[in-house]
Every structure is written in structure tokens, then in C-alpha cells.
Enzyme design. Structure first.
Site, mmCIF file in Angstrom:
data_model
loop_
_atom_site.group_PDB
_atom_site.id
_atom_site.type_symbol
_atom_site.label_atom_id
_atom_site.label_comp_id
_atom_site.label_asym_id
_atom_site.label_seq_id
_atom_site.Cartn_x
_atom_site.Cartn_y
_atom_site.Cartn_z
ATOM 1 C CB CYS A 1 155.368 127.478 2.711
ATOM 2 S SG CYS A 1 154.542 128.593 3.018
ATOM 3 C CB CYS B 1 147.944 126.304 2.264
ATOM 4 S SG CYS B 1 148.434 126.529 3.956
HETATM 5 N N1 DGL Z 1 151.451 126.489 5.119
HETATM 6 C C1 DGL Z 1 151.326 127.712 4.539
HETATM 7 C C2 DGL Z 1 151.595 127.578 3.338
HETATM 8 O O1 DGL Z 1 151.499 126.515 2.145
HETATM 9 C C3 DGL Z 1 151.607 129.063 5.080
HETATM 10 C C4 DGL Z 1 150.349 129.075 6.477
HETATM 11 C C5 DGL Z 1 150.965 130.696 6.516
HETATM 12 O O2 DGL Z 1 150.024 131.749 5.752
HETATM 13 O O3 DGL Z 1 152.188 130.948 7.532
HETATM 14 O O4 DGL Z 1 150.766 127.618 2.255
#
Ligand code: DGL
Length: 269
Positions: free
Chosen positions: A74, A186
Site C-alpha cells: 500500500c 496506489c
Molecule cells: N491500496 C492503498 C494504496 O496503495 C490505498 C487504498 C486506501 O485508500 O485505503 O495507496
């Protein structure tokens, strides 16, 4: 022989885009995946709250699951919690951060879009990466919480309306006709790559961090002397943990990225 395991965590299913790359490279690994749905989304939360949540998750899960490597799959969490996470465990922790360096190298026009959560768009970490690796490029940042939701929806229903995806991306392109490269900063966004390509075929490079992370994980496993080549991958059953039962994903969507899996819960106070 004991199958080495890797712990992958994210707020939801975004980290599956990274998991898919890891399993393509190392199919015999055991993956413990945590979708932290009780704290979803991370992108709109204050930085300190994310640091606390990530360290709490790692402390809890690494004690019971004993991974050889932990991946914070993430960008929103890695850009703020990586240092704190590494302080609380001796297990190697890999973070996923915006792939700005390769994007700056690939772009022919020097106009790069960075598509991320609002959290990642505002991080000092992201701005330092731009200063260091894209000083000579024109960089346009765009944060979208809605795209994260659309990626979640796609894995819940098996598809998503491409017009809704298009709407969310339009602000990035409106004043930037020369943009040829977009960083998917993301981990949820590679799950929508088909819809991005369909809507904006003029973009030459959609860049994410997945394959770089997979290769880093492999080298960390090799450095621990773990021989993943000689394990029978046909027997592998990965685990998909959720911290709250708030979403139901289709079996086929999860299997596409995670292979054979079972579902389980992690309850955190
Ligand atoms: N998957 C997460 C990222 O790579 C973010 C998603 C969220 O806002 O929870 O930033």
C-alpha cells in the site's frame, strides 16, 4: 520441507495486484494476505492513525504467522509507516512506494501523471521522490478516493462501469495533452488497468511497482537461504484474512491474484 511464507497487507484488495506479481515470480510461496477492511480506506486517514494501525497489524500478525518477509502492499501506508514498521520487527519489511523513478525514465514527452490516494499525493515522501527522480519532468498529481472504491467494487461484482473510471481520471488529462506516462501510485489501481487503457489509449506507459516488489521479495528470501524453487506449488493454499466481514469478493476475482486460498478473520482491538 517448510514452505516459506510472505505476509502481504493493505486496507483492502489493492495489495492483491502486488501479490499476483509475487506469485508469478515465486509460485510456490505461501501467502498470508490481510485486507484491513475494518480500517478501510487508508487514503483519507491522518498519518499517525495509519502508522499506529500498520504497526499494530504487523505486531499481531507476524507473531502468529511467522512470515519470512512482510510486504506493506500500500503506497498510502508505506509512504508514512515504513520506518516505524521496520523498528518493531526483525523480519524484513518491503514497502510499496510510487514508481516515479522508472516513469521519469520511460516518458518521452517528460509529462508524467501520478495517480494516487489523497494521502499519498500530499506526503512529503512522494514530493521528495519527485524532487530526486523527476526534477526535469512536468509532474501532475491527482488524488482519488473514488477510484479505490471502484477497484473494490470490481472485485466484489466481477466488473465495474468503465465510464465511472473515466470520469475519475479526466481531471488528470484535461490540461495535459502531452502526458504519455501515468504512475499507478496506489496498489488498487492496477486492478483497473484494463479500464484505464480502454479509456485513455493515448497513454504509452502505465507504471506500477508490482514487478520490482516481486523481485525484491525473491532476493530477500534467497538471502535467507530459502529455496522456493523446490516446493510443490500445486499443494499451496494461501490465506485471505479480513479484519472485518464488511465486503464479499467473488471467488474468481480473489483467485485470479491469490491462487487457491481459504478465508479467515483477524480481530484487532
Ligand atoms: N491500496 C492503498 C494504496 O496503495 C490505498 C487504498 C486506501 O485508500 O485505503 O495507496
Amino acid at each position: 520441507m517448510v514452505v516459506p511464507s510472505v505476509l502481504v497487507l493493505d486496507s483492502g484488495v489493492g495489495g492483491l495486484s502486488i501479490t499476483g506479481e509475487i506469485l508469478t515470480r515465486c509460485p510456490a510461496l505461501h501467502i498470508d494476505y490481510i485486507a484491513d477492511l475494518a480500517a478501510f480506506p487508508y487514503g483519507t486517514k491522518p498519518e499517525m492513525q495509519i502508522v499506529e494501525r500498520i504497526t499494530q497489524l504487523i505486531e499481531h500478525a507476524s507473531g502468529t504467522l511467522r512470515p519470512a518477509v512482510i510486504v506493506i502492499a500500500c503506497n498510502t501506508a508505506s509512504t508514512v509507516a515504513l520506518t516505524a514498521a521496520r523498528k518493531i520487527t526483525a523480519i524484513p519489511v518491503v514497502g510499496v512506494v510510487p514508481a516515479i523513478k522508472p516513469a521519469a525514465k520511460l516518458s518521452k514527452t517528460g509529462v508524467i501523471g501520478i495517480l494516487a490516494t489523497e494521502g499519498t499525493v500530499n506526503r512529503t515522501y512522494t514530493h521528495n521522490l519527485i524532487k530526486e527522480f523527476a526534477r526535469d519532468s512536468t509532474v501532475i498529481l491527482h488524488g482519488s478516493a473514488k477510484l479505490v472504491e471502484l477497484a473494490e467494487e470490481k472485485l466484489q461484482h466481477g466488473s465495474v462501469n468503465p465510464r465511472l473510471v473515466r470520469q475519475e481520471l479526466l481531471p488528470l488529462f484535461t490540461h495535459n495533452p502531452h502526458m504519455d506516462t501515468v504512475v499507478l501510485a496506489c496498489t488498487h489501481f492496477p486492478l483497473l488497468k484494463d479500464e484505464f487503457i480502454q479509456n485513455f489509449p493515448e497513454i504509452r506507459f502505465w507504471v506500477d511497482s508490482g514487478s520490482a516488489i516481486a523481485s525484491r521479495v525473491e532476493s530477500l528470501l534467497n538471502a535467507q537461504g530459502l529455496d522456493i524453487a523446490n516446493v510443490n506449488s500445486a499443494l499451496q493454499l494461501n490465506t485471505f484474512f479480513v479484519t472485518s466481514p464488511q465486503a464479499r469478493y467473488t471467488q474468481a476475482s480473489l483467485e485470479r491474484y491469490l491462487g487457491r486460498f481459504r478465508e479467515d478473520f483477524i480481530f484487532l482491538v
